[in-house]
Design a protein around this motif. Structure first.
Motif, PDB file in Angstrom:
ATOM      1  N   ASP A   8      11.774  -6.290  -5.294  1.00 31.92           N
ATOM      2  CA  ASP A   8      12.816  -6.380  -6.316  1.00 31.92           C
ATOM      3  C   ASP A   8      12.209  -6.781  -7.660  1.00 31.92           C
ATOM      4  O   ASP A   8      12.597  -6.250  -8.716  1.00 31.92           O
ATOM      5  CB  ASP A   8      13.885  -7.393  -5.909  1.00 31.92           C
ATOM      6  N   GLN A   9      11.280  -7.705  -7.633  1.00 27.99           N
ATOM      7  CA  GLN A   9      10.619  -8.117  -8.873  1.00 27.99           C
ATOM      8  C   GLN A   9       9.797  -6.978  -9.464  1.00 27.99           C
ATOM      9  O   GLN A   9       9.765  -6.780 -10.680  1.00 27.99           O
ATOM     10  CB  GLN A   9       9.723  -9.327  -8.609  1.00 27.99           C
ATOM     11  N   LEU A  10       9.132  -6.229  -8.591  1.00 28.14           N
ATOM     12  CA  LEU A  10       8.347  -5.088  -9.067  1.00 28.14           C
ATOM     13  C   LEU A  10       9.243  -4.010  -9.659  1.00 28.14           C
ATOM     14  O   LEU A  10       8.889  -3.363 -10.649  1.00 28.14           O
ATOM     15  CB  LEU A  10       7.517  -4.509  -7.925  1.00 28.14           C
ATOM     16  N   ALA A  11      10.427  -3.836  -9.083  1.00 29.62           N
ATOM     17  CA  ALA A  11      11.377  -2.858  -9.608  1.00 29.62           C
ATOM     18  C   ALA A  11      11.829  -3.267 -11.002  1.00 29.62           C
ATOM     19  O   ALA A  11      11.964  -2.426 -11.910  1.00 29.62           O
ATOM     20  CB  ALA A  11      12.576  -2.735  -8.668  1.00 29.62           C
ATOM     21  N   GLU A  12      12.066  -4.574 -11.204  1.00 29.10           N
ATOM     22  CA  GLU A  12      12.468  -5.064 -12.521  1.00 29.10           C
ATOM     23  C   GLU A  12      11.328  -4.915 -13.521  1.00 29.10           C
ATOM     24  O   GLU A  12      11.538  -4.567 -14.687  1.00 29.10           O
ATOM     25  CB  GLU A  12      12.893  -6.529 -12.418  1.00 29.10           C
ATOM     26  N   LEU A  13      10.092  -5.177 -13.066  1.00 26.89           N
ATOM     27  CA  LEU A  13       8.931  -4.995 -13.933  1.00 26.89           C
ATOM     28  C   LEU A  13       8.801  -3.544 -14.365  1.00 26.89           C
ATOM     29  O   LEU A  13       8.561  -3.249 -15.539  1.00 26.89           O
ATOM     30  CB  LEU A  13       7.663  -5.443 -13.202  1.00 26.89           C
ATOM     31  N   GLU A  14       8.993  -2.620 -13.427  1.00 28.53           N
ATOM     32  CA  GLU A  14       8.898  -1.198 -13.760  1.00 28.53           C
ATOM     33  C   GLU A  14       9.973  -0.805 -14.761  1.00 28.53           C
ATOM     34  O   GLU A  14       9.714  -0.067 -15.716  1.00 28.53           O
ATOM     35  CB  GLU A  14       9.007  -0.341 -12.503  1.00 28.53           C
ATOM     36  N   ARG A  15      11.172  -1.315 -14.559  1.00 28.93           N
ATOM     37  CA  ARG A  15      12.260  -1.017 -15.503  1.00 28.93           C
ATOM     38  C   ARG A  15      11.905  -1.522 -16.900  1.00 28.93           C
ATOM     39  O   ARG A  15      12.110  -0.833 -17.905  1.00 28.93           O
ATOM     40  CB  ARG A  15      13.557  -1.673 -15.030  1.00 28.93           C
ATOM     41  N   ARG A  65      -6.446  -2.813  -2.590  1.00 24.89           N
ATOM     42  CA  ARG A  65      -5.006  -2.665  -2.727  1.00 24.89           C
ATOM     43  C   ARG A  65      -4.480  -3.531  -3.865  1.00 24.89           C
ATOM     44  O   ARG A  65      -5.004  -4.618  -4.135  1.00 24.89           O
ATOM     45  CB  ARG A  65      -4.304  -3.047  -1.425  1.00 24.89           C
ATOM     46  N   ALA A  66      -3.448  -3.054  -4.534  1.00 22.88           N
ATOM     47  CA  ALA A  66      -2.854  -3.770  -5.662  1.00 22.88           C
ATOM     48  C   ALA A  66      -2.155  -5.035  -5.178  1.00 22.88           C
ATOM     49  O   ALA A  66      -1.388  -5.003  -4.219  1.00 22.88           O
ATOM     50  CB  ALA A  66      -1.864  -2.876  -6.399  1.00 22.88           C
ATOM     51  N   VAL A  67      -2.416  -6.131  -5.868  1.00 22.91           N
ATOM     52  CA  VAL A  67      -1.760  -7.402  -5.581  1.00 22.91           C
ATOM     53  C   VAL A  67      -1.150  -7.916  -6.886  1.00 22.91           C
ATOM     54  O   VAL A  67      -1.862  -8.177  -7.852  1.00 22.91           O
ATOM     55  CB  VAL A  67      -2.755  -8.444  -5.023  1.00 22.91           C
ATOM     56  N   TRP A  68       0.166  -8.040  -6.911  1.00 22.71           N
ATOM     57  CA  TRP A  68       0.892  -8.498  -8.098  1.00 22.71           C
ATOM     58  C   TRP A  68       1.297  -9.960  -7.909  1.00 22.71           C
ATOM     59  O   TRP A  68       1.853 -10.329  -6.882  1.00 22.71           O
ATOM     60  CB  TRP A  68       2.136  -7.649  -8.317  1.00 22.71           C
ATOM     61  N   THR A  69       1.042 -10.784  -8.939  1.00 23.19           N
ATOM     62  CA  THR A  69       1.354 -12.202  -8.861  1.00 23.19           C
ATOM     63  C   THR A  69       2.304 -12.597  -9.981  1.00 23.19           C
ATOM     64  O   THR A  69       2.067 -12.260 -11.154  1.00 23.19           O
ATOM     65  CB  THR A  69       0.075 -13.058  -8.969  1.00 23.19           C
ATOM     66  N   ASP A  70       3.380 -13.298  -9.631  1.00 25.59           N
ATOM     67  CA  ASP A  70       4.327 -13.806 -10.616  1.00 25.59           C
ATOM     68  C   ASP A  70       3.644 -14.912 -11.417  1.00 25.59           C
ATOM     69  O   ASP A  70       3.168 -15.892 -10.831  1.00 25.59           O
ATOM     70  CB  ASP A  70       5.558 -14.368  -9.898  1.00 25.59           C
ATOM     71  N   GLU A 105       0.835  -1.206   0.000  1.00 23.02           N
ATOM     72  CA  GLU A 105       0.000   0.000   0.000  1.00 23.02           C
ATOM     73  C   GLU A 105       0.866   1.250   0.000  1.00 23.02           C
ATOM     74  O   GLU A 105       1.731   1.431   0.851  1.00 23.02           O
ATOM     75  CB  GLU A 105      -0.915  -0.015   1.230  1.00 23.02           C
ATOM     76  N   GLY A 106       0.652   2.085  -1.008  1.00 14.46           N
ATOM     77  CA  GLY A 106       1.401   3.324  -1.110  1.00 14.46           C
ATOM     78  C   GLY A 106       2.781   3.151  -1.698  1.00 14.46           C
ATOM     79  O   GLY A 106       3.492   4.125  -1.892  1.00 14.46           O
ATOM     80  N   GLY A 107       3.198   1.896  -2.011  1.00 13.61           N
ATOM     81  CA  GLY A 107       4.535   1.643  -2.514  1.00 13.61           C
ATOM     82  C   GLY A 107       4.584   1.456  -4.011  1.00 13.61           C
ATOM     83  O   GLY A 107       3.699   1.883  -4.754  1.00 13.61           O
ATOM     84  N   ARG A 108       5.659   0.772  -4.465  1.00 10.21           N
ATOM     85  CA  ARG A 108       5.894   0.614  -5.889  1.00 10.21           C
ATOM     86  C   ARG A 108       4.755  -0.127  -6.600  1.00 10.21           C
ATOM     87  O   ARG A 108       4.328   0.251  -7.681  1.00 10.21           O
ATOM     88  CB  ARG A 108       7.207  -0.140  -6.099  1.00 10.21           C
ATOM     89  N   ARG A 153       1.819   2.119  -7.048  1.00 11.60           N
ATOM     90  CA  ARG A 153       2.133   3.154  -8.041  1.00 11.60           C
ATOM     91  C   ARG A 153       2.067   2.586  -9.466  1.00 11.60           C
ATOM     92  O   ARG A 153       1.504   3.208 -10.368  1.00 11.60           O
ATOM     93  CB  ARG A 153       3.519   3.731  -7.751  1.00 11.60           C
ATOM     94  N   LEU A 154       2.643   1.399  -9.646  1.00 12.45           N
ATOM     95  CA  LEU A 154       2.608   0.756 -10.953  1.00 12.45           C
ATOM     96  C   LEU A 154       1.167   0.450 -11.367  1.00 12.45           C
ATOM     97  O   LEU A 154       0.779   0.657 -12.518  1.00 12.45           O
ATOM     98  CB  LEU A 154       3.416  -0.544 -10.929  1.00 12.45           C
ATOM     99  N   ALA A 155       0.387  -0.062 -10.419  1.00 11.05           N
ATOM    100  CA  ALA A 155      -0.991  -0.420 -10.716  1.00 11.05           C
ATOM    101  C   ALA A 155      -1.804   0.810 -11.140  1.00 11.05           C
ATOM    102  O   ALA A 155      -2.532   0.774 -12.140  1.00 11.05           O
ATOM    103  CB  ALA A 155      -1.625  -1.074  -9.489  1.00 11.05           C
ATOM    104  N   THR A 156      -1.658   1.880 -10.401  1.00  8.19           N
ATOM    105  CA  THR A 156      -2.391   3.105 -10.714  1.00  8.19           C
ATOM    106  C   THR A 156      -1.999   3.652 -12.074  1.00  8.19           C
ATOM    107  O   THR A 156      -2.851   4.113 -12.857  1.00  8.19           O
ATOM    108  CB  THR A 156      -2.132   4.172  -9.624  1.00  8.19           C
ATOM    109  N   TRP A 157      -0.712   3.585 -12.375  1.00  7.44           N
ATOM    110  CA  TRP A 157      -0.195   4.055 -13.663  1.00  7.44           C
ATOM    111  C   TRP A 157      -0.795   3.250 -14.822  1.00  7.44           C
ATOM    112  O   TRP A 157      -1.331   3.820 -15.779  1.00  7.44           O
ATOM    113  CB  TRP A 157       1.326   3.944 -13.652  1.00  7.44           C
ATOM    114  N   LEU A 158      -0.736   1.928 -14.726  1.00  5.39           N
ATOM    115  CA  LEU A 158      -1.220   1.073 -15.808  1.00  5.39           C
ATOM    116  C   LEU A 158      -2.735   1.126 -15.939  1.00  5.39           C
ATOM    117  O   LEU A 158      -3.267   1.108 -17.051  1.00  5.39           O
ATOM    118  CB  LEU A 158      -0.754  -0.366 -15.575  1.00  5.39           C
ATOM    119  N   GLU A 159      -3.428   1.211 -14.829  1.00  8.91           N
ATOM    120  CA  GLU A 159      -4.891   1.327 -14.887  1.00  8.91           C
ATOM    121  C   GLU A 159      -5.286   2.644 -15.530  1.00  8.91           C
ATOM    122  O   GLU A 159      -6.255   2.705 -16.305  1.00  8.91           O
ATOM    123  CB  GLU A 159      -5.478   1.206 -13.489  1.00  8.91           C
ATOM    124  N   GLY A 160      -4.541   3.695 -15.231  1.00 12.60           N
ATOM    125  CA  GLY A 160      -4.823   4.995 -15.834  1.00 12.60           C
ATOM    126  C   GLY A 160      -4.633   5.004 -17.335  1.00 12.60           C
ATOM    127  O   GLY A 160      -5.312   5.735 -18.060  1.00 12.60           O
TER     128      GLY A 160
END
Length: 209
Positions: A54-61, A39-44, A4-7, A10-17
């Motif tokens: 770390d995985q979310l950081a790589e996804l953002e990159r 809240r955003a839940v990311w699944t590998d 919540e409030g983290g990467r 932020r990624l979820a809000t960006w992509l949904e937008g």
């Protein structure tokens, strides 16, 4: 996991937008869901486990690697995938035939219709499109009695012979085309004064396929 409030948020809000979140799985990317609290839940997709930061950081990159300003970059491949999905929805909403409905128009049996359709398709005279284990015959290319429009056959032949993606052929022929100054190719082909221009544009498109 959700942060919540983290990467991840932020990624979820960006992509949904951008309207791209729903297309992530089709691109082989992680799955984004919202839990009961929103809240955003990311699944590998490989491990089916919540993603680490770390995985979310790589996804953002990965998503921001296009363009010279990563913080403002848009994931181009994902945008293209979303656009193709929208175009396919539009095409599927336009008239098309199954073997059964075309047989009714032609006054023939389903087997005879299937045979003639595939014979014409193998000669690059008729466009067939596969969708959800169905074979569709887009209606724009047929006359009122279910026969191939003679003015469109020369346009279809180079595109189909070149192996151009059938969805791309369907979209190009039925939407305004830049190569034709915004005219719709299948309509312009019916005008004797424009037919040669449409054919030239189809050949150019086929050469790029």
């Amino acid at each position: 996991m959700s942060d919540e409030g983290g990467r991840g948020e932020r990624l979820a809000t960006w992509l949904e937008g951008l309207g791209l979140a729903e297309h992530l799985p089709a691109a082989g990317l992680p799955v984004l869901d919202r839990d009961a609290d929103g809240r955003a839940v990311w699944t590998d997709p490989g491990t089916r486990r919540p993603m680490t930061d770390d995985q979310l950081a790589e996804l953002e990159r990965l998503l921001r690697q296009d363009g010279s300003e990563p913080e403002h970059a848009v994931p181009v491949s994902l945008v293209q995938l979303a656009r193709r999905a929208r175009v396919r929805e539009q095409l599927l909403a336009s008239p098309w035939f199954s073997y059964e409905t075309l047989a009714a128009v032609c006054g023939a049996t389903v087997d005879a219709t299937r045979f003639s359709v595939h014979k014409a398709a193998s000669a690059h005279r008729l466009l067939l499109v596969a969708a959800d284990e169905r074979t569709l015959v887009p209606a724009f290319q047929l006359t009122d009695v279910g026969e191939a429009r003679p003015e469109l056959v020369p346009v279809l032949e180079p595109l189909l012979a070149a192996g151009t993606d059938p969805w791309h052929v369907w979209a190009w022929l039925t939407q305004p085309a830049a190569l034709l100054g915004g005219q719709v190719p299948e309509r312009a082909a019916a005008d004797p004064e424009e037919a040669a221009v449409v054919l030239h544009a189809a050949i150019r498109l086929a050469e790029r396929s």
